[in-house]
Write an enzyme that holds these catalytic residues in place. Sequence first.
Site, PDB file in Angstrom:
ATOM      1  N   GLY A  95       0.605  -1.152   0.037  1.00 47.99           N
ATOM      2  CA  GLY A  95      -0.129  -0.175  -0.188  1.00 47.99           C
ATOM      3  C   GLY A  95       0.593   1.250  -0.001  1.00 47.99           C
ATOM      4  N   LEU A 119       1.213  -0.257   7.375  1.00 49.75           N
ATOM      5  CA  LEU A 119       1.368   0.311   5.868  1.00 49.75           C
ATOM      6  C   LEU A 119       2.732   1.322   6.011  1.00 49.75           C
ATOM      7  CD1 LEU A 119      -2.070   1.397   5.115  1.00 49.75           C
ATOM      8  CD2 LEU A 119      -0.592  -0.496   4.153  1.00 49.75           C
ATOM      9  N   ASN A 170      -1.823  -0.819  -4.878  1.00 47.80           N
ATOM     10  CA  ASN A 170      -2.750  -0.716  -3.511  1.00 47.80           C
ATOM     11  C   ASN A 170      -2.583   0.782  -3.331  1.00 47.80           C
ATOM     12  OD1 ASN A 170      -3.120  -1.249  -0.221  1.00 47.80           O
ATOM     13  ND2 ASN A 170      -4.344  -2.429  -1.628  1.00 47.80           N
ATOM     14  N   CYS A 227      -7.771  -1.125   5.304  1.00 49.57           N
ATOM     15  CA  CYS A 227      -6.694  -1.660   6.278  1.00 49.57           C
ATOM     16  C   CYS A 227      -6.915  -1.546   7.768  1.00 49.57           C
ATOM     17  CB  CYS A 227      -5.573  -0.969   5.887  1.00 49.57           C
ATOM     18  SG  CYS A 227      -4.158  -1.373   7.136  1.00 49.57           S
ATOM     19  N   LYS A 235     -10.776  -2.303  -2.395  1.00 50.02           N
ATOM     20  CA  LYS A 235     -10.581  -3.634  -1.694  1.00 50.02           C
ATOM     21  C   LYS A 235     -11.636  -3.587  -0.378  1.00 50.02           C
ATOM     22  CE  LYS A 235      -7.183  -6.719   0.365  1.00 50.02           C
ATOM     23  NZ  LYS A 235      -5.507  -6.888   0.349  1.00 50.02           N
ATOM     24  N   GLY A 285      -7.957 -14.887   0.621  1.00 52.01           N
ATOM     25  CA  GLY A 285      -7.996 -15.156   2.184  1.00 52.01           C
ATOM     26  C   GLY A 285      -7.758 -16.526   2.283  1.00 52.01           C
ATOM     27  N   THR A 329      -0.625 -14.822   2.742  1.00 51.37           N
ATOM     28  CA  THR A 329       0.248 -15.221   3.648  1.00 51.37           C
ATOM     29  C   THR A 329       0.877 -16.376   3.132  1.00 51.37           C
ATOM     30  OG1 THR A 329      -1.330 -14.431   5.275  1.00 51.37           O
ATOM     31  CG2 THR A 329      -0.127 -16.335   5.792  1.00 51.37           C
TER      32      THR A 329
HETATM   33  C1  FMN Z   1       2.026  -8.729   6.447  1.00 46.69           C
HETATM   34  C2  FMN Z   1       0.627  -8.380   5.849  1.00 46.69           C
HETATM   35  C3  FMN Z   1       0.767  -7.140   5.253  1.00 46.69           C
HETATM   36  C4  FMN Z   1      -0.417  -6.775   4.616  1.00 46.69           C
HETATM   37  N1  FMN Z   1      -0.479  -5.477   3.836  1.00 46.69           N
HETATM   38  C5  FMN Z   1      -1.439  -5.071   3.194  1.00 46.69           C
HETATM   39  C6  FMN Z   1      -1.498  -3.916   2.389  1.00 46.69           C
HETATM   40  O1  FMN Z   1      -0.793  -2.950   2.518  1.00 46.69           O
HETATM   41  N2  FMN Z   1      -2.622  -3.433   1.759  1.00 46.69           N
HETATM   42  C7  FMN Z   1      -3.665  -4.089   1.542  1.00 46.69           C
HETATM   43  O2  FMN Z   1      -4.869  -3.874   0.915  1.00 46.69           O
HETATM   44  N3  FMN Z   1      -3.771  -5.613   2.164  1.00 46.69           N
HETATM   45  C8  FMN Z   1      -2.659  -5.848   3.058  1.00 46.69           C
HETATM   46  N4  FMN Z   1      -2.877  -7.353   3.572  1.00 46.69           N
HETATM   47  C9  FMN Z   1      -3.798  -8.091   3.507  1.00 46.69           C
HETATM   48  C10 FMN Z   1      -3.641  -8.995   2.136  1.00 46.69           C
HETATM   49  O3  FMN Z   1      -3.318  -8.379   0.976  1.00 46.69           O
HETATM   50  C11 FMN Z   1      -4.735  -9.859   2.050  1.00 46.69           C
HETATM   51  O4  FMN Z   1      -5.967  -9.162   1.894  1.00 46.69           O
HETATM   52  C12 FMN Z   1      -4.936 -10.808   3.475  1.00 46.69           C
HETATM   53  O5  FMN Z   1      -3.830 -11.121   3.904  1.00 46.69           O
HETATM   54  C13 FMN Z   1      -5.747 -12.220   3.092  1.00 46.69           C
HETATM   55  O6  FMN Z   1      -4.892 -13.042   2.056  1.00 46.69           O
HETATM   56  P1  FMN Z   1      -4.166 -14.324   2.867  1.00 46.69           P
HETATM   57  O7  FMN Z   1      -4.883 -14.951   3.586  1.00 46.69           O
HETATM   58  O8  FMN Z   1      -3.996 -14.849   1.486  1.00 46.69           O
HETATM   59  O9  FMN Z   1      -2.804 -13.453   3.316  1.00 46.69           O
HETATM   60  C14 FMN Z   1      -1.433  -7.600   4.422  1.00 46.69           C
HETATM   61  C15 FMN Z   1      -1.564  -8.989   4.999  1.00 46.69           C
HETATM   62  C16 FMN Z   1      -0.341  -9.158   5.711  1.00 46.69           C
HETATM   63  C17 FMN Z   1      -0.306 -10.521   5.962  1.00 46.69           C
END
Ligand code: FMN
Lengths: 312, 270
Positions: A47, A74, A100, A131, A166, A244, A267
Amino acid sequence: MARDLSVRIGSLELPNPLIAASGCFGYGLEYDEVVDLSALGGVCVKGLFMTEREGHPPPRIVETPAGMINAIGLQGIGVHRFVREKLPLLRERGARVFVNVCGTTVDEYVEVSKVLSQAAGVSALELNISCPNIKEGGIQFGCSLMGTSAVVSAVRKATHLPIIPKLTPNVTDVASFARAAEDAGADAVSLVNTFLAMAIDVETRRPTITNVLGGLSGPAIRPIAVRMVWECAQDVKIPIIGMGGITNARDTLEFLLAGATAVQIGTANFVDPFVWSKVLAGLEDYLERHGIDRLSDLIGAFDPTPPTAVHA
Amino acid sequence: MPPLDVDATVMANRRLSRDYNVLTLSAAEIGTRTRAGQFVMVRPTGMTETLLRRPFSVFEIVRDARGAPIAITILNKRAGRTTNRLYEAEPGDRIACLGPLGRPFTAVSAPSEAWMVAGGVGLAPFATLAEALAAAGTPTTLFYGARSGQELFHLDFFDRLGVTLVLATEDGSRGERGRVTQPLDRALASRAPGSTMIYACGPEPMLAAVAEVAGRHQQPCEVSVERTMGCGMGGCYSCVIRVRHGAEAARFVRSCISGPVFDGAEIVWD
Ligand SMILES: Cc1cc2nc3c(=O)[nH]c(=O)nc-3n(C[C@H](O)[C@H](O)[C@H](O)COP(=O)(O)O)c2cc1C
């Protein structure tokens, strides 16, 4: 025979539905040596605000059953440095770049979007109105239908690029937010961002991460995310990018069947940065086994007929 | 060079004490590429209680008679779920290893001397560093502190390489009683500024103390930090530490890719 994994998000044609999730793939270049960035459907970078942000003090993550809670806050280099230092390299590598976009005000979303629209090499803007880890902006917009509309319609006027708000899962009726985004001119929606969560260290009786609260991601959230994608798919016509807890081809297919056109993986990339080619191979294998030529035929192909009872 | 993901087999598990063990892992390819100070991200295959990998310094590179790497080892101290599982591991178990990762130590050569400072499990990066220094013919000393004499490991190994040992224990059961930074501070008093490269790995308060001592005696200092890490690749921004380069403002940098080895003088300690 090679199967067709390509999908379309509005005017964007992606060679496959796998997009690196924002915040889980740095600015993409960190993974240059292990992943062919052009072979991904897209790369959604961390982001970005107008200016640099330092983020929260560590510890920023804690592991929980089948998942993790993060409050990175962020941290980022700001849109100008991104355009100067990262974007040209991403372009050289043939990556389809999703950015983002963050903001503490509607104006900031607009300004960041304008800068990115004037730069060469951005495929789409993902508007981060979800966020859970910052005090101002972000989720405040994503938790109000009016805030969602306000951000989306303001950015709509400022850019020709596809815009993808998002959505946060921290609301009662996520589909109404997808509808608000569609009505305000979004080209697609992506969901879910993380679930607001908390873990306590019982030995010290103190928080496990400095920010106390953070966002839950990983396999633990997948069934809820699938449900939310399915609810949105029934309510909007624009494409949905689902995410997710995706770790493999099976998980990816679950989201596609529920109605997602593409998916993001976050993740799971931390656990295995080589996950991408494994998921693609798994998708090919599925199409092969089911005699299906085009992956896109499976989008929304979920069949709600009750399962046949299996008697022991 | 890109890191490798090796589905390694546990070849041996040497339990050194009730808390510490050394696991030998069949990740020869990683051993070939590892430079002292680098780490691997480790996850027991099929482990369901945890998801993320954990960072471990490559402890030793195990070689065959001709000197070709056949395995790596990691020095483990049980503290949580993954480290417990690694303590209990049996030969034949599989452990995914991603690496080598991170910025290594810069090995100095004579006339400079190399002084390594280890606290507890912070011994881990110094076996490979001592080998590199021995190969370069650099005079090397290890200042090594632990809770008790029973937790001072591998002393023979360093002895054989010609490393001078200075020991300290909290309970006084071996070497000087107290912190290892005390003998370090005294010994540095007789060293000319800039003559001694100090390498440190251990708990953060110890690292901060070593960096302070090194700075006071005008010696260069590299420290290896360990912060809670998510991915080891720069993807998640979890493992940040505050660093100040020259006159620039201090900022959070990712210890997985900008470290884990840093110039001790540049870290802004909490
Ligand atoms: C360490 C970390 C940092 C993240 N940073 C952002 C971000 O900067 N902007 C955003 O929209 N989502 C962010 N997310 C959310 C992810 O993009 C995603 O929506 C969320 O982790 C669910 O997907 P996953 O279960 O595959 O991780 C972050 C997630 C994690 C774990």
